[in-house]
Design a protein around this motif. Structure first.
Motif, mmCIF file in Angstrom:
data_model
loop_
_atom_site.group_PDB
_atom_site.id
_atom_site.type_symbol
_atom_site.label_atom_id
_atom_site.label_comp_id
_atom_site.label_asym_id
_atom_site.label_seq_id
_atom_site.Cartn_x
_atom_site.Cartn_y
_atom_site.Cartn_z
ATOM 1 N N ALA A 98 0.824 -1.212 0.000
ATOM 2 C CA ALA A 98 0.000 0.000 0.000
ATOM 3 C C ALA A 98 0.859 1.263 0.000
ATOM 4 O O ALA A 98 0.503 2.252 -0.647
ATOM 5 C CB ALA A 98 -0.935 -0.005 1.204
ATOM 6 N N PRO A 102 0.247 3.385 -3.572
ATOM 7 C CA PRO A 102 -0.976 3.849 -2.911
ATOM 8 C C PRO A 102 -2.207 3.882 -3.816
ATOM 9 O O PRO A 102 -3.296 3.487 -3.397
ATOM 10 C CB PRO A 102 -0.612 5.252 -2.408
ATOM 11 C CG PRO A 102 0.625 5.636 -3.136
ATOM 12 C CD PRO A 102 1.319 4.377 -3.529
ATOM 13 N N TYR A 105 -3.327 0.282 -4.558
ATOM 14 C CA TYR A 105 -3.977 -0.307 -3.385
ATOM 15 C C TYR A 105 -5.407 0.212 -3.243
ATOM 16 O O TYR A 105 -6.337 -0.549 -2.981
ATOM 17 C CB TYR A 105 -3.169 -0.013 -2.117
ATOM 18 C CG TYR A 105 -3.740 -0.660 -0.884
ATOM 19 C CD1 TYR A 105 -3.553 -2.018 -0.634
ATOM 20 C CD2 TYR A 105 -4.485 0.076 0.035
ATOM 21 C CE1 TYR A 105 -4.089 -2.626 0.498
ATOM 22 C CE2 TYR A 105 -5.026 -0.516 1.166
ATOM 23 C CZ TYR A 105 -4.813 -1.869 1.389
ATOM 24 O OH TYR A 105 -5.352 -2.464 2.501
ATOM 25 N N ALA A 106 -5.585 1.519 -3.445
ATOM 26 C CA ALA A 106 -6.925 2.108 -3.332
ATOM 27 C C ALA A 106 -7.872 1.510 -4.368
ATOM 28 O O ALA A 106 -9.004 1.131 -4.038
ATOM 29 C CB ALA A 106 -6.847 3.623 -3.485
ATOM 30 N N GLU A 110 -11.098 -0.819 -3.398
ATOM 31 C CA GLU A 110 -12.410 -0.220 -3.651
ATOM 32 C C GLU A 110 -13.218 -1.016 -4.675
ATOM 33 O O GLU A 110 -14.392 -0.723 -4.889
ATOM 34 C CB GLU A 110 -12.244 1.230 -4.113
ATOM 35 C CG GLU A 110 -11.768 2.139 -2.990
ATOM 36 C CD GLU A 110 -11.288 3.488 -3.475
ATOM 37 O OE1 GLU A 110 -11.465 3.817 -4.667
ATOM 38 O OE2 GLU A 110 -10.716 4.215 -2.637
ATOM 39 N N TYR A 157 -6.967 -2.549 6.599
ATOM 40 C CA TYR A 157 -7.398 -1.560 5.619
ATOM 41 C C TYR A 157 -7.664 -0.219 6.299
ATOM 42 O O TYR A 157 -7.242 0.835 5.816
ATOM 43 C CB TYR A 157 -8.658 -2.049 4.895
ATOM 44 C CG TYR A 157 -9.216 -1.059 3.909
ATOM 45 C CD1 TYR A 157 -8.546 -0.779 2.722
ATOM 46 C CD2 TYR A 157 -10.416 -0.399 4.152
ATOM 47 C CE1 TYR A 157 -9.064 0.134 1.805
ATOM 48 C CE2 TYR A 157 -10.937 0.510 3.245
ATOM 49 C CZ TYR A 157 -10.261 0.773 2.081
ATOM 50 O OH TYR A 157 -10.764 1.680 1.185
ATOM 51 N N GLY A 158 -8.333 -0.242 7.438
ATOM 52 C CA GLY A 158 -8.609 1.000 8.166
ATOM 53 C C GLY A 158 -7.331 1.713 8.579
ATOM 54 O O GLY A 158 -7.223 2.941 8.449
ATOM 55 N N ILE A 161 -5.666 3.213 5.395
ATOM 56 C CA ILE A 161 -6.403 4.369 4.875
ATOM 57 C C ILE A 161 -6.186 5.593 5.762
ATOM 58 O O ILE A 161 -5.962 6.703 5.272
ATOM 59 C CB ILE A 161 -7.911 4.049 4.729
ATOM 60 C CG1 ILE A 161 -8.113 3.014 3.627
ATOM 61 C CG2 ILE A 161 -8.725 5.305 4.437
ATOM 62 C CD1 ILE A 161 -7.570 3.409 2.263
ATOM 63 N N ARG A 162 -6.237 5.422 7.062
ATOM 64 C CA ARG A 162 -5.997 6.566 7.967
ATOM 65 C C ARG A 162 -4.571 7.071 7.826
ATOM 66 O O ARG A 162 -4.337 8.273 7.806
ATOM 67 C CB ARG A 162 -6.298 6.178 9.411
ATOM 68 C CG ARG A 162 -7.791 5.956 9.666
ATOM 69 C CD ARG A 162 -8.118 5.911 11.134
ATOM 70 N NE ARG A 162 -7.810 7.129 11.850
ATOM 71 C CZ ARG A 162 -8.579 8.223 11.855
ATOM 72 N NH1 ARG A 162 -9.687 8.257 11.170
ATOM 73 N NH2 ARG A 162 -8.225 9.271 12.567
ATOM 74 N N ARG A 164 -2.628 6.761 5.165
ATOM 75 C CA ARG A 164 -2.505 7.369 3.838
ATOM 76 C C ARG A 164 -3.135 8.761 3.798
ATOM 77 O O ARG A 164 -2.662 9.649 3.095
ATOM 78 C CB ARG A 164 -3.175 6.458 2.813
ATOM 79 C CG ARG A 164 -3.126 6.976 1.410
ATOM 80 C CD ARG A 164 -3.758 5.986 0.460
ATOM 81 N NE ARG A 164 -3.769 6.559 -0.867
ATOM 82 C CZ ARG A 164 -4.765 6.464 -1.713
ATOM 83 N NH1 ARG A 164 -5.830 5.792 -1.380
ATOM 84 N NH2 ARG A 164 -4.693 7.018 -2.886
ATOM 85 N N SER A 165 -4.196 8.959 4.555
ATOM 86 C CA SER A 165 -4.898 10.241 4.587
ATOM 87 C C SER A 165 -4.283 11.214 5.581
ATOM 88 O O SER A 165 -4.843 12.275 5.835
ATOM 89 C CB SER A 165 -6.369 10.012 4.942
ATOM 90 O OG SER A 165 -6.972 9.148 4.006
#
Length: 196
Positions: A98, A102, A105-106, A110, A157-158, A161-162, A164-165
């Motif tokens: 990821a 990135p 992975y997204a 998704e 995943y959570g 994502i956190r 990455r954001s």
């Protein structure tokens, strides 16, 4: 006779490779027929001969990425027999994938894989087999396997994502937090296995 048009010699794999190249350079917004056609130096209708528009492009790219991801995970866990070490190596491989890719992975995460579609069903089965092997869940019942997969996938995943954001703002090394989460997941997995 002139040279054959580039659009006539195009293969579906050429389109997928170009789409992934755009995705890597420009992010998820680059995953579209018009952008990929520009990358290939062709008119967008030429892509429709191989894939069904943006939906078909996204599906083909997601499946390609899933295959690459599974190969990556297998290579990072090859030769590991201890179930805890295997789980930890697989979870680290997922996060590394990821971080390295990135946008890939997204797109992969998704896309909803459908068990009724043969190529997608095969990816689901490969993923499930790898997951069962990595956690040595071969004797677990189906409900326990599904519960474990959902919990592990949601947690990893959570976290990714956190991260990455850029939502992990507290003063604590994310690597350390990830390792703590993985150790906690191992405890939870053992609980699910003992409860079946």
């Amino acid at each position: 006779m002139g040279r054959p048009l580039k659009a006539n010699s195009l293969t579906p794999q050429d389109v997928i490779d170009a789409a992934i190249a755009c995705l890597d350079r420009e992010g998820e917004s680059a995953l579209g027929v018009n952008r990929v056609a520009r990358e290939l130096g062709i008119k967008p209708p030429a892509i429709y001969k191989h894939l069904e528009g943006n939906t078909g492009l996204r599906r083909a790219v997601a499946l390609q990425i899933w295959c690459e991801y599974l190969i990556h995970c297998r290579s990072q866990t090859a030769g590991i027999d201890d179930k805890r070490a295997l789980f930890l190596a697989g979870a680290r491989a997922t996060r590394n994938f990821a971080k390295s890719y990135p946008a890939r992975y997204a797109v992969m995460m998704e896309y909803q894989l459908r068990p009724t579609e043969p190529p997608e069903a095969e990816i689901i089965q490969q993923s499930l087999r790898w997951f069962q092997d990595s956690l040595q869940l071969s004797t677990a019942n189906r409900d326990a396997i599904v519960d474990t997969m959902r919990m592990v996938n949601a947690a990893i995943y959570g976290f990714i994502i956190r991260e990455r954001s850029a939502l992990m703002t507290l003063d604590r090394d994310p690597d350390a937090s990830y390792e703590v989460m993985l150790l906690a997941l191992l405890v939870a997995i053992e609980y699910i296995q003992q409860s079946q």
